[in-house]
Design a protein around this motif. Structure first.
Motif, PDB file in Angstrom:
ATOM      1  N   GLY A 103      80.391  78.289  79.459  1.00 44.42           N
ATOM      2  CA  GLY A 103      79.139  77.809  79.503  1.00 44.42           C
ATOM      3  C   GLY A 103      78.806  77.094  78.452  1.00 44.42           C
ATOM      4  N   ILE A 104      77.425  76.957  78.195  1.00 41.80           N
ATOM      5  CA  ILE A 104      76.501  76.502  76.945  1.00 41.80           C
ATOM      6  C   ILE A 104      76.005  77.627  76.345  1.00 41.80           C
ATOM      7  CG2 ILE A 104      74.865  74.953  76.283  1.00 41.80           C
ATOM      8  CD1 ILE A 104      74.892  73.499  78.868  1.00 41.80           C
ATOM      9  N   VAL A 105      76.391  77.610  74.856  1.00 41.00           N
ATOM     10  CA  VAL A 105      75.908  78.515  73.880  1.00 41.00           C
ATOM     11  C   VAL A 105      75.158  78.178  72.834  1.00 41.00           C
ATOM     12  CG1 VAL A 105      76.730  80.781  73.001  1.00 41.00           C
ATOM     13  CG2 VAL A 105      77.818  80.004  74.860  1.00 41.00           C
ATOM     14  N   ALA A 106      74.228  79.106  72.393  1.00 42.28           N
ATOM     15  CA  ALA A 106      73.626  79.153  70.902  1.00 42.28           C
ATOM     16  C   ALA A 106      73.568  80.268  70.630  1.00 42.28           C
ATOM     17  CB  ALA A 106      72.343  77.919  70.959  1.00 42.28           C
ATOM     18  N   VAL A 107      73.428  80.603  69.057  1.00 42.29           N
ATOM     19  CA  VAL A 107      73.509  81.893  68.715  1.00 42.29           C
ATOM     20  C   VAL A 107      71.742  81.874  68.003  1.00 42.29           C
ATOM     21  CG1 VAL A 107      74.117  83.595  67.222  1.00 42.29           C
ATOM     22  CG2 VAL A 107      75.829  82.056  68.385  1.00 42.29           C
ATOM     23  N   PHE A 108      70.949  82.815  68.235  1.00 40.73           N
ATOM     24  CA  PHE A 108      69.943  83.166  67.457  1.00 40.73           C
ATOM     25  C   PHE A 108      69.749  84.397  66.765  1.00 40.73           C
ATOM     26  CE2 PHE A 108      68.977  83.857  71.782  1.00 40.73           C
ATOM     27  CZ  PHE A 108      68.228  84.903  71.833  1.00 40.73           C
ATOM     28  N   GLU A 109      68.698  84.584  66.121  1.00 39.54           N
ATOM     29  CA  GLU A 109      68.364  85.961  65.534  1.00 39.54           C
ATOM     30  C   GLU A 109      67.110  86.467  65.852  1.00 39.54           C
ATOM     31  OE1 GLU A 109      70.889  86.018  61.383  1.00 39.54           O
ATOM     32  OE2 GLU A 109      68.991  85.460  61.230  1.00 39.54           O
ATOM     33  N   THR A 110      67.019  87.607  65.995  1.00 34.73           N
ATOM     34  CA  THR A 110      65.620  88.414  65.971  1.00 34.73           C
ATOM     35  C   THR A 110      65.016  88.277  64.744  1.00 34.73           C
ATOM     36  OG1 THR A 110      66.247  90.598  65.621  1.00 34.73           O
ATOM     37  CG2 THR A 110      66.522  89.921  67.943  1.00 34.73           C
ATOM     38  N   PHE A 111      63.817  88.519  64.561  1.00 33.80           N
ATOM     39  CA  PHE A 111      63.208  88.750  63.118  1.00 33.80           C
ATOM     40  C   PHE A 111      63.915  89.924  62.443  1.00 33.80           C
ATOM     41  CE2 PHE A 111      60.684  91.842  65.392  1.00 33.80           C
ATOM     42  CZ  PHE A 111      60.322  92.513  64.314  1.00 33.80           C
ATOM     43  N   TYR A 112      64.454  90.810  63.097  1.00 32.83           N
ATOM     44  CA  TYR A 112      65.086  91.652  62.357  1.00 32.83           C
ATOM     45  C   TYR A 112      66.475  91.367  61.740  1.00 32.83           C
ATOM     46  CZ  TYR A 112      61.905  95.307  64.026  1.00 32.83           C
ATOM     47  OH  TYR A 112      60.749  96.000  64.443  1.00 32.83           O
ATOM     48  N   GLY A 113      67.023  90.396  62.356  1.00 29.09           N
ATOM     49  CA  GLY A 113      68.513  89.680  62.025  1.00 29.09           C
ATOM     50  C   GLY A 113      69.433  90.056  63.113  1.00 29.09           C
ATOM     51  N   ASN A 114      69.251  90.690  63.958  1.00 30.55           N
ATOM     52  CA  ASN A 114      70.322  91.033  65.084  1.00 30.55           C
ATOM     53  C   ASN A 114      70.544  89.646  65.743  1.00 30.55           C
ATOM     54  OD1 ASN A 114      70.776  93.869  65.287  1.00 30.55           O
ATOM     55  ND2 ASN A 114      68.813  94.004  66.143  1.00 30.55           N
ATOM     56  N   ARG A 115      72.006  89.361  66.057  1.00 32.68           N
ATOM     57  CA  ARG A 115      72.336  87.854  66.745  1.00 32.68           C
ATOM     58  C   ARG A 115      72.360  88.219  68.251  1.00 32.68           C
ATOM     59  NH1 ARG A 115      76.006  84.521  62.794  1.00 32.68           N
ATOM     60  NH2 ARG A 115      74.301  84.534  61.041  1.00 32.68           N
ATOM     61  N   LEU A 116      71.818  87.120  68.675  1.00 33.68           N
ATOM     62  CA  LEU A 116      71.948  87.095  70.188  1.00 33.68           C
ATOM     63  C   LEU A 116      72.557  85.643  70.646  1.00 33.68           C
ATOM     64  CD1 LEU A 116      69.164  89.007  69.575  1.00 33.68           C
ATOM     65  CD2 LEU A 116      69.102  89.056  71.810  1.00 33.68           C
ATOM     66  N   ASP A 117      73.141  85.881  71.903  1.00 33.17           N
ATOM     67  CA  ASP A 117      73.538  84.360  72.275  1.00 33.17           C
ATOM     68  C   ASP A 117      72.521  83.978  73.448  1.00 33.17           C
ATOM     69  OD1 ASP A 117      75.786  84.064  70.911  1.00 33.17           O
ATOM     70  OD2 ASP A 117      77.314  84.393  72.580  1.00 33.17           O
ATOM     71  N   LEU A 118      72.134  82.892  73.306  1.00 35.44           N
ATOM     72  CA  LEU A 118      71.533  82.241  74.575  1.00 35.44           C
ATOM     73  C   LEU A 118      72.378  81.370  75.324  1.00 35.44           C
ATOM     74  CD1 LEU A 118      68.948  81.491  76.222  1.00 35.44           C
ATOM     75  CD2 LEU A 118      68.729  79.560  74.961  1.00 35.44           C
ATOM     76  N   ILE A 119      72.862  81.885  76.526  1.00 38.60           N
ATOM     77  CA  ILE A 119      73.992  81.395  77.336  1.00 38.60           C
ATOM     78  C   ILE A 119      73.504  80.958  78.842  1.00 38.60           C
ATOM     79  CG2 ILE A 119      74.612  83.808  77.958  1.00 38.60           C
ATOM     80  CD1 ILE A 119      77.537  82.426  77.868  1.00 38.60           C
ATOM     81  N   GLU A 120      73.852  79.687  79.023  1.00 40.69           N
ATOM     82  CA  GLU A 120      73.894  79.389  80.554  1.00 40.69           C
ATOM     83  C   GLU A 120      75.414  79.208  81.059  1.00 40.69           C
ATOM     84  OE1 GLU A 120      73.118  75.519  83.401  1.00 40.69           O
ATOM     85  OE2 GLU A 120      71.760  75.609  81.475  1.00 40.69           O
ATOM     86  N   PRO A 121      75.734  80.294  81.980  1.00 41.54           N
ATOM     87  CA  PRO A 121      77.000  80.464  82.409  1.00 41.54           C
ATOM     88  C   PRO A 121      77.316  79.029  83.204  1.00 41.54           C
ATOM     89  CG  PRO A 121      75.831  82.227  82.616  1.00 41.54           C
ATOM     90  CD  PRO A 121      74.747  81.438  82.309  1.00 41.54           C
ATOM     91  N   VAL A 122      78.615  78.432  83.292  1.00 38.86           N
ATOM     92  CA  VAL A 122      78.892  77.410  84.263  1.00 38.86           C
ATOM     93  C   VAL A 122      78.531  77.600  85.569  1.00 38.86           C
ATOM     94  CG1 VAL A 122      80.837  76.384  82.413  1.00 38.86           C
ATOM     95  CG2 VAL A 122      81.198  78.214  84.490  1.00 38.86           C
TER      96      VAL A 122
END
Length: 126
Positions: A103-122
């Motif tokens: 899928g399409i992915v981008a990595v972002f952070e919460t204001f605390y610094g934890n990383r999350l992926d925003l992902i749209e699966p194929v």
């Protein structure tokens, strides 16, 4: 449900509800000083339990619950829509959108610094 350590309930609620557009599903105070706070994306079956850190060990883990790796995955059925909305709300993406076989992915952070992926699966639009 997944527990996420936070330093303060209201600040975390403001971030997840205000910036991400999650809904506040529950906010009750079952015991002294503790609250049961659950936020979730609209329509999601599961949410995040925002757990206020208690003690030095937990406070040190706020923002680094996965040792700097991606901690959670936020699935979307419209990557472009959500990426734009989050960017406009001031969400900090630490890795630009990229295509993977899943899928399409981008990595972002919460204001605390934890990383999350925003992902749209194929399979999201199939």
């Amino acid at each position: 449900m997944t527990a996420l350590l936070v330093d303060e309930y209201d600040t975390a609620i403001d971030f997840f509800v205000g910036k991400f557009g999650f809904e506040l599903r529950e906010d009750t105070a079952p015991t002294d000083g503790k609250r049961w706070v659950v936020v979730a994306p609209h329509g999601a079956a599961r949410g995040l339990l925002l757990a206020r850190a208690v003690g030095d060990r937990q406070r040190r883990a706020v923002g680094d619950q996965s040792g700097g790796r991606v901690f959670l995955f936020l699935e979307t059925d419209d990557f472009a829509r959500d990426h734009l909305a989050y960017t406009q709300r001031g969400i900090r993406f630490v890795r630009k959108p990229f295509h993977e076989q899943y899928g399409i992915v981008a990595v972002f952070e919460t204001f605390y610094g934890n990383r999350l992926d925003l992902i749209e699966p194929v399979t999201a639009k199939q």
